[in-house]
Design a protein around this motif. Structure first.
Motif, PDB file in Angstrom:
ATOM      1  N   VAL A  62       0.842  -1.206   0.000  1.00 31.71           N
ATOM      2  CA  VAL A  62       0.000   0.000   0.000  1.00 31.71           C
ATOM      3  C   VAL A  62       0.875   1.253   0.000  1.00 31.71           C
ATOM      4  O   VAL A  62       0.639   2.188  -0.780  1.00 31.71           O
ATOM      5  CB  VAL A  62      -0.966   0.010   1.214  1.00 31.71           C
ATOM      6  N   LEU A  63       1.886   1.275   0.853  1.00 37.04           N
ATOM      7  CA  LEU A  63       2.760   2.452   0.922  1.00 37.04           C
ATOM      8  C   LEU A  63       3.537   2.659  -0.375  1.00 37.04           C
ATOM      9  O   LEU A  63       3.732   3.799  -0.818  1.00 37.04           O
ATOM     10  CB  LEU A  63       3.706   2.341   2.118  1.00 37.04           C
ATOM     11  N   LEU A  64       3.968   1.577  -1.007  1.00 33.77           N
ATOM     12  CA  LEU A  64       4.640   1.697  -2.306  1.00 33.77           C
ATOM     13  C   LEU A  64       3.682   2.204  -3.374  1.00 33.77           C
ATOM     14  O   LEU A  64       4.061   3.010  -4.227  1.00 33.77           O
ATOM     15  CB  LEU A  64       5.251   0.355  -2.722  1.00 33.77           C
ATOM     16  N   ALA A  65       2.430   1.757  -3.335  1.00 35.68           N
ATOM     17  CA  ALA A  65       1.426   2.251  -4.283  1.00 35.68           C
ATOM     18  C   ALA A  65       1.145   3.734  -4.046  1.00 35.68           C
ATOM     19  O   ALA A  65       0.978   4.503  -5.002  1.00 35.68           O
ATOM     20  CB  ALA A  65       0.142   1.432  -4.179  1.00 35.68           C
ATOM     21  N   VAL A  66       1.105   4.147  -2.789  1.00 34.92           N
ATOM     22  CA  VAL A  66       0.910   5.571  -2.467  1.00 34.92           C
ATOM     23  C   VAL A  66       2.093   6.388  -2.981  1.00 34.92           C
ATOM     24  O   VAL A  66       1.912   7.444  -3.612  1.00 34.92           O
ATOM     25  CB  VAL A  66       0.724   5.776  -0.943  1.00 34.92           C
ATOM     26  N   ALA A  67       3.304   5.904  -2.730  1.00 34.34           N
ATOM     27  CA  ALA A  67       4.498   6.611  -3.214  1.00 34.34           C
ATOM     28  C   ALA A  67       4.488   6.695  -4.736  1.00 34.34           C
ATOM     29  O   ALA A  67       4.789   7.756  -5.315  1.00 34.34           O
ATOM     30  CB  ALA A  67       5.764   5.901  -2.734  1.00 34.34           C
ATOM     31  N   SER A  68       4.113   5.608  -5.386  1.00 37.51           N
ATOM     32  CA  SER A  68       4.037   5.601  -6.840  1.00 37.51           C
ATOM     33  C   SER A  68       3.014   6.609  -7.336  1.00 37.51           C
ATOM     34  O   SER A  68       3.270   7.358  -8.290  1.00 37.51           O
ATOM     35  CB  SER A  68       3.691   4.192  -7.334  1.00 37.51           C
ATOM     36  N   THR A  69       1.850   6.643  -6.686  1.00 36.35           N
ATOM     37  CA  THR A  69       0.814   7.608  -7.063  1.00 36.35           C
ATOM     38  C   THR A  69       1.323   9.033  -6.928  1.00 36.35           C
ATOM     39  O   THR A  69       1.158   9.853  -7.838  1.00 36.35           O
ATOM     40  CB  THR A  69      -0.446   7.401  -6.191  1.00 36.35           C
ATOM     41  N   ALA A  70       1.951   9.331  -5.816  1.00 34.63           N
ATOM     42  CA  ALA A  70       2.468  10.685  -5.587  1.00 34.63           C
ATOM     43  C   ALA A  70       3.533  11.053  -6.621  1.00 34.63           C
ATOM     44  O   ALA A  70       3.511  12.153  -7.195  1.00 34.63           O
ATOM     45  CB  ALA A  70       3.040  10.798  -4.173  1.00 34.63           C
ATOM     46  N   LEU A  71       4.440  10.124  -6.877  1.00 38.81           N
ATOM     47  CA  LEU A  71       5.527  10.402  -7.819  1.00 38.81           C
ATOM     48  C   LEU A  71       5.027  10.513  -9.257  1.00 38.81           C
ATOM     49  O   LEU A  71       5.497  11.361 -10.020  1.00 38.81           O
ATOM     50  CB  LEU A  71       6.594   9.311  -7.715  1.00 38.81           C
ATOM     51  N   LEU A  72       4.088   9.652  -9.635  1.00 35.04           N
ATOM     52  CA  LEU A  72       3.606   9.659 -11.020  1.00 35.04           C
ATOM     53  C   LEU A  72       2.632  10.797 -11.312  1.00 35.04           C
ATOM     54  O   LEU A  72       2.428  11.145 -12.479  1.00 35.04           O
ATOM     55  CB  LEU A  72       2.966   8.316 -11.374  1.00 35.04           C
ATOM     56  N   THR A  73       2.028  11.365 -10.299  1.00 36.03           N
ATOM     57  CA  THR A  73       1.125  12.499 -10.534  1.00 36.03           C
ATOM     58  C   THR A  73       1.831  13.843 -10.345  1.00 36.03           C
ATOM     59  O   THR A  73       1.306  14.870 -10.783  1.00 36.03           O
ATOM     60  CB  THR A  73      -0.112  12.437  -9.619  1.00 36.03           C
ATOM     61  N   ALA A  74       2.988  13.841  -9.732  1.00 37.84           N
ATOM     62  CA  ALA A  74       3.705  15.098  -9.478  1.00 37.84           C
ATOM     63  C   ALA A  74       3.974  15.910 -10.749  1.00 37.84           C
ATOM     64  O   ALA A  74       3.716  17.122 -10.761  1.00 37.84           O
ATOM     65  CB  ALA A  74       5.001  14.829  -8.719  1.00 37.84           C
ATOM     66  N   PRO A  75       4.476  15.303 -11.836  1.00 36.33           N
ATOM     67  CA  PRO A  75       4.736  16.120 -13.032  1.00 36.33           C
ATOM     68  C   PRO A  75       3.487  16.805 -13.590  1.00 36.33           C
ATOM     69  O   PRO A  75       3.572  17.921 -14.101  1.00 36.33           O
ATOM     70  CB  PRO A  75       5.312  15.117 -14.036  1.00 36.33           C
TER      71      PRO A  75
END
Length: 156
Positions: A62-75
């Motif tokens: 879950v935490l990796l998915a959250v990190a991925s979401t944050a990183l992939l939506t940042a740009p």
């Protein structure tokens, strides 16, 4: 200045930002599906009977998915905030690094999820095997092969 593609530097930057944002749509769909699955799991009866190790693996996914979401939506957020300031080049440079980190987190989230499923269904040996297979698969396809593909750019 007109580049060899016939576009100005600004046109090329605009196109590159658009391409980056389009690529993010593909990755984001995978994150959303995985995240939805991970969130629904905690509401099942079987999850409440899971071991502490299995619950820890789930939380890690879950935490990796959250990190991925944050990183992939940042740009996309950066583009929305900064595009009028003429910062396309900065968005692309930093965005590329952030997206690669987001893809790495997505690969890890999927790997941990598959390993968790393998553990619950078949045991620890399957967990290790699934984790190794997923790690190699993502590592080779996403990060190694693009580096070893022959460069066919004219003039290089």
């Amino acid at each position: 200045m007109v580049e060899h593609t016939g576009e100005t530097r600004n046109e090329k930057l605009t196109r590159n930002v658009s391409e980056l944002l389009q690529e993010l749509r593909v990755a984001q769909a995978g994150v959303q599906i995985l995240f939805g699955f991970l969130l629904s799991v905690v509401f099942t009866d079987r999850f409440h009977d899971a071991s502490g190790f299995e619950k820890a693996l789930h939380l890690a996914a879950v935490l990796l998915a959250v990190a991925s979401t944050a990183l992939l939506t940042a740009p996309a957020a950066w583009h929305r905030l900064l595009f009028r300031d003429g910062m396309r080049e900065e968005i692309l440079t930093a965005g590329n690094r952030i997206v690669l980190a987001g893809l790495a987190c997505l690969a890890l989230a999927i790997t941990v999820t598959v390993a968790l499923i393998a553990k619950v269904v078949y045991g620890v040996v399957a967990l290790v095997a699934a984790a190794v297979v997923c790690t190699v698969l993502f590592g080779v396809l996403w990060f190694v092969l693009p580096r070893v593909l022959p460069d066919r750019t004219p003039g290089r």
